[in-house]
Design a protein around this motif. Structure first.
Motif, PDB file in Angstrom:
ATOM      1  N   THR A  76       0.662  -1.114   0.134  1.00  0.00           N
ATOM      2  CA  THR A  76       0.060  -0.117  -0.054  1.00  0.00           C
ATOM      3  C   THR A  76       0.876   1.387   0.013  1.00  0.00           C
ATOM      4  O   THR A  76       0.724   2.234  -0.582  1.00  0.00           O
ATOM      5  CB  THR A  76      -0.995  -0.032   1.049  1.00  0.00           C
ATOM      6  OG1 THR A  76      -1.851  -1.052   1.034  1.00  0.00           O
ATOM      7  CG2 THR A  76      -1.705   1.177   1.266  1.00  0.00           C
ATOM      8  N   VAL A  77       1.826   1.245   0.912  1.00  0.00           N
ATOM      9  CA  VAL A  77       2.793   2.380   1.015  1.00  0.00           C
ATOM     10  C   VAL A  77       3.637   2.518  -0.356  1.00  0.00           C
ATOM     11  O   VAL A  77       3.376   3.842  -0.958  1.00  0.00           O
ATOM     12  CB  VAL A  77       3.763   2.267   2.128  1.00  0.00           C
ATOM     13  CG1 VAL A  77       4.614   3.473   2.308  1.00  0.00           C
ATOM     14  CG2 VAL A  77       3.129   2.173   3.268  1.00  0.00           C
ATOM     15  N   ALA A  78       3.913   1.540  -1.018  1.00  0.00           N
ATOM     16  CA  ALA A  78       4.925   1.704  -2.293  1.00  0.00           C
ATOM     17  C   ALA A  78       3.932   2.048  -3.397  1.00  0.00           C
ATOM     18  O   ALA A  78       4.307   2.943  -4.241  1.00  0.00           O
ATOM     19  CB  ALA A  78       5.504   0.278  -2.523  1.00  0.00           C
ATOM     20  N   ALA A  79       2.646   1.532  -3.411  1.00  0.00           N
ATOM     21  CA  ALA A  79       1.795   1.926  -4.529  1.00  0.00           C
ATOM     22  C   ALA A  79       1.384   3.343  -4.507  1.00  0.00           C
ATOM     23  O   ALA A  79       1.431   4.009  -5.451  1.00  0.00           O
ATOM     24  CB  ALA A  79       0.665   0.997  -4.365  1.00  0.00           C
ATOM     25  N   ASN A  80       1.225   3.927  -3.420  1.00  0.00           N
ATOM     26  CA  ASN A  80       0.605   5.246  -3.197  1.00  0.00           C
ATOM     27  C   ASN A  80       2.010   6.211  -3.372  1.00  0.00           C
ATOM     28  O   ASN A  80       1.681   7.279  -4.200  1.00  0.00           O
ATOM     29  CB  ASN A  80       0.221   5.590  -1.780  1.00  0.00           C
ATOM     30  CG  ASN A  80      -1.258   5.256  -1.556  1.00  0.00           C
ATOM     31  OD1 ASN A  80      -2.482   5.795  -1.759  1.00  0.00           O
ATOM     32  ND2 ASN A  80      -1.472   3.841  -1.296  1.00  0.00           N
ATOM     33  N   VAL A  81       3.073   5.812  -2.724  1.00  0.00           N
ATOM     34  CA  VAL A  81       4.335   6.899  -3.423  1.00  0.00           C
ATOM     35  C   VAL A  81       4.455   6.803  -4.845  1.00  0.00           C
ATOM     36  O   VAL A  81       4.574   7.940  -5.437  1.00  0.00           O
ATOM     37  CB  VAL A  81       5.435   6.239  -2.355  1.00  0.00           C
ATOM     38  CG1 VAL A  81       6.586   7.120  -2.950  1.00  0.00           C
ATOM     39  CG2 VAL A  81       5.418   6.570  -1.009  1.00  0.00           C
ATOM     40  N   ALA A  82       4.407   5.509  -5.167  1.00  0.00           N
ATOM     41  CA  ALA A  82       4.789   5.565  -6.850  1.00  0.00           C
ATOM     42  C   ALA A  82       3.583   6.403  -7.693  1.00  0.00           C
ATOM     43  O   ALA A  82       4.139   7.013  -8.635  1.00  0.00           O
ATOM     44  CB  ALA A  82       4.677   3.982  -7.370  1.00  0.00           C
ATOM     45  N   ALA A  83       2.368   6.153  -7.137  1.00  0.00           N
ATOM     46  CA  ALA A  83       1.393   6.953  -7.864  1.00  0.00           C
ATOM     47  C   ALA A  83       1.513   8.335  -7.898  1.00  0.00           C
ATOM     48  O   ALA A  83       1.127   8.930  -8.914  1.00  0.00           O
ATOM     49  CB  ALA A  83      -0.009   6.527  -7.367  1.00  0.00           C
ATOM     50  N   LEU A  84       1.938   8.953  -6.638  1.00  0.00           N
ATOM     51  CA  LEU A  84       2.130  10.209  -6.335  1.00  0.00           C
ATOM     52  C   LEU A  84       3.146  10.752  -7.173  1.00  0.00           C
ATOM     53  O   LEU A  84       3.127  11.725  -7.869  1.00  0.00           O
ATOM     54  CB  LEU A  84       2.275  10.622  -4.868  1.00  0.00           C
ATOM     55  CG  LEU A  84       1.021  10.421  -4.041  1.00  0.00           C
ATOM     56  CD1 LEU A  84       1.337  10.523  -2.729  1.00  0.00           C
ATOM     57  CD2 LEU A  84      -0.184  11.610  -4.322  1.00  0.00           C
ATOM     58  N   LEU A  85       4.277  10.088  -7.202  1.00  0.00           N
ATOM     59  CA  LEU A  85       5.376  10.448  -8.067  1.00  0.00           C
ATOM     60  C   LEU A  85       5.205  10.360  -9.532  1.00  0.00           C
ATOM     61  O   LEU A  85       5.715  11.053 -10.270  1.00  0.00           O
ATOM     62  CB  LEU A  85       6.755   9.517  -7.749  1.00  0.00           C
ATOM     63  CG  LEU A  85       7.291   9.289  -6.533  1.00  0.00           C
ATOM     64  CD1 LEU A  85       8.346   8.221  -6.354  1.00  0.00           C
ATOM     65  CD2 LEU A  85       8.234  10.873  -6.285  1.00  0.00           C
ATOM     66  N   ALA A  86       4.330   9.666 -10.108  1.00  0.00           N
ATOM     67  CA  ALA A  86       3.953   9.254 -11.430  1.00  0.00           C
ATOM     68  C   ALA A  86       3.314  10.500 -12.116  1.00  0.00           C
ATOM     69  O   ALA A  86       3.301  10.812 -13.199  1.00  0.00           O
ATOM     70  CB  ALA A  86       3.235   8.264 -11.696  1.00  0.00           C
ATOM     71  N   ARG A  87       2.813  11.410 -11.191  1.00  0.00           N
ATOM     72  CA  ARG A  87       2.229  12.704 -11.611  1.00  0.00           C
ATOM     73  C   ARG A  87       3.079  13.474 -11.948  1.00  0.00           C
ATOM     74  O   ARG A  87       2.745  14.558 -12.628  1.00  0.00           O
ATOM     75  CB  ARG A  87       1.321  13.248 -10.241  1.00  0.00           C
ATOM     76  CG  ARG A  87       0.164  12.389 -10.039  1.00  0.00           C
ATOM     77  CD  ARG A  87      -0.661  13.316  -9.001  1.00  0.00           C
ATOM     78  NE  ARG A  87       0.141  13.759  -7.715  1.00  0.00           N
ATOM     79  CZ  ARG A  87      -0.333  14.353  -6.644  1.00  0.00           C
ATOM     80  NH1 ARG A  87      -1.607  14.790  -6.865  1.00  0.00           N
ATOM     81  NH2 ARG A  87       0.572  14.771  -5.939  1.00  0.00           N
ATOM     82  N   HIS A  88       4.220  13.625 -11.857  1.00  0.00           N
ATOM     83  CA  HIS A  88       5.478  14.716 -12.021  1.00  0.00           C
ATOM     84  C   HIS A  88       6.569  14.084 -12.791  1.00  0.00           C
ATOM     85  O   HIS A  88       7.361  14.820 -13.248  1.00  0.00           O
ATOM     86  CB  HIS A  88       5.749  15.231 -10.704  1.00  0.00           C
ATOM     87  CG  HIS A  88       4.603  15.957 -10.015  1.00  0.00           C
ATOM     88  ND1 HIS A  88       3.798  16.933 -10.544  1.00  0.00           N
ATOM     89  CD2 HIS A  88       4.264  15.455  -8.772  1.00  0.00           C
ATOM     90  CE1 HIS A  88       2.944  16.970  -9.486  1.00  0.00           C
ATOM     91  NE2 HIS A  88       3.039  16.245  -8.463  1.00  0.00           N
TER      92      HIS A  88
END
Length: 294
Positions: A76-88
């Motif tokens: 869950t933590v990895a997925a959320n961090v990765a998704a947030l990074l992918a915005r930029h």
């Protein structure tokens, strides 16, 4: 000490006897010199094995998330961090954490054939096989069947991460516990950052010391940090007892609060940080991402 028991003093001083707990093998000095020479010729490599982030060429950064045991919310933590990074920035999430975690989080179709074993013969970025999610995040899902887990070996991990590092700005790794029982150590030794996720329960806390020690032996001490997930979960150890009293002797890089919304949106196959940005967990993971990766 070390199983010696209470030997009598005279027994320890018998002529011609000596007690050696640890000592160099014959020729060790020469072997160490050869190893140093090899590392000078190929920085970050020892006997051809990558042992530092600089060993893998590429512009990207590799970030590994793992925990001392299962169930601490690493995926869950990895997925959320990765998704947030992918915005930029160009970001890919690699699933080393068993079967189905990433597939479930992002709702990949059941007939999606892409998985990490596609990379067994990959040589460069022209041969990469990823799944492009609608949120802009690239995914390298884990194996489909448990019988294939043994095929995810260190050599495959180095190959996958080496190619991805040259193709993406961020390579986020969802890893099982970093130890000698699985190839997660291979991801850790070439990662720019390694985050150990724990929860406020006794088992996770008791196992943290061994995890930290293993990372130190891998040479990851200066690149490692600890995160507290599910802070405030009903029945869990109080955050104040872990932070204020600091019995673990660690400084938490982030404290992510427990939220019912996390499970709710995981079950919806959505990333809570994107779908519900004002949720306390979402706010905390966003602040962590901005601080660490800005």
């Amino acid at each position: 000490m070390f199983g010696l028991g209470r030997k009598k003093k005279k027994d320890m001083q018998e002529p011609g006897e000596s007690l050696i707990l640890w000592g160099p093998a014959a020729g060790t000095e020469h072997a160490e010199q050869e190893e140093r020479e090899r590392e000078k010729e190929n920085p970050g490599m020892i006997d051809g094995i990558p042992v530092s982030p600089g060993a893998l060429p590429g512009r990207g950064k590799i970030v590994t998330f793992h925990s001392p045991k299962g169930g601490d919310g690493v995926s869950t933590v990895a997925a959320n961090v990765a998704a947030l990074l992918a915005r930029h920035a160009g970001t890919v999430l690699v699933d080393l954490n068993g079967v189905g975690a990433v597939r479930s989080r992002f709702g990949l179709p059941s007939d999606c054939p892409v998985n990490i074993l596609d990379w067994e013969s990959a040589e460069d970025r022209r041969h990469i096989s990823v799944y492009e999610h609608q949120c802009g995040l690239a995914l390298v899902p884990g194996v489909v069947h448990y019988d294939d887990l043994e095929r995810v070996n260190p050599a495959l991990v180095f190959r996958v991460l080496g190619i991805l590092k040259d193709a993406y700005e961020y390579v986020v790794v969802d890893a099982p516990p970093v130890n000698g029982a699985n190839p997660a150590w291979a991801a850790a030794v070439v990662s720019d950052r390694v985050f150990t996720v724990i929860t406020p329960d006794r088992a996770s806390i008791d196992m943290l010391g061994g995890t930290v020690n293993y990372l130190e032996r891998l040479g990851c001490e200066d690149r490692s940090a600890v995160m507290l997930n599910k802070a405030g979960v009903p029945g869990g150890i109080r955050v104040a007892d872990l932070v204020d009293k600091n019995p673990l002797g660690v400084e938490f890089k982030a404290i992510l609060p427990y939220s019912d919304a996390v499970m709710e949106y995981n079950n919806r196959r959505q990333v809570v940080a994107l779908a519900r940005p004002k949720d306390p967990f979402s706010r905390a993971v966003s602040a962590f991402t901005e601080e660490v990766f800005d």
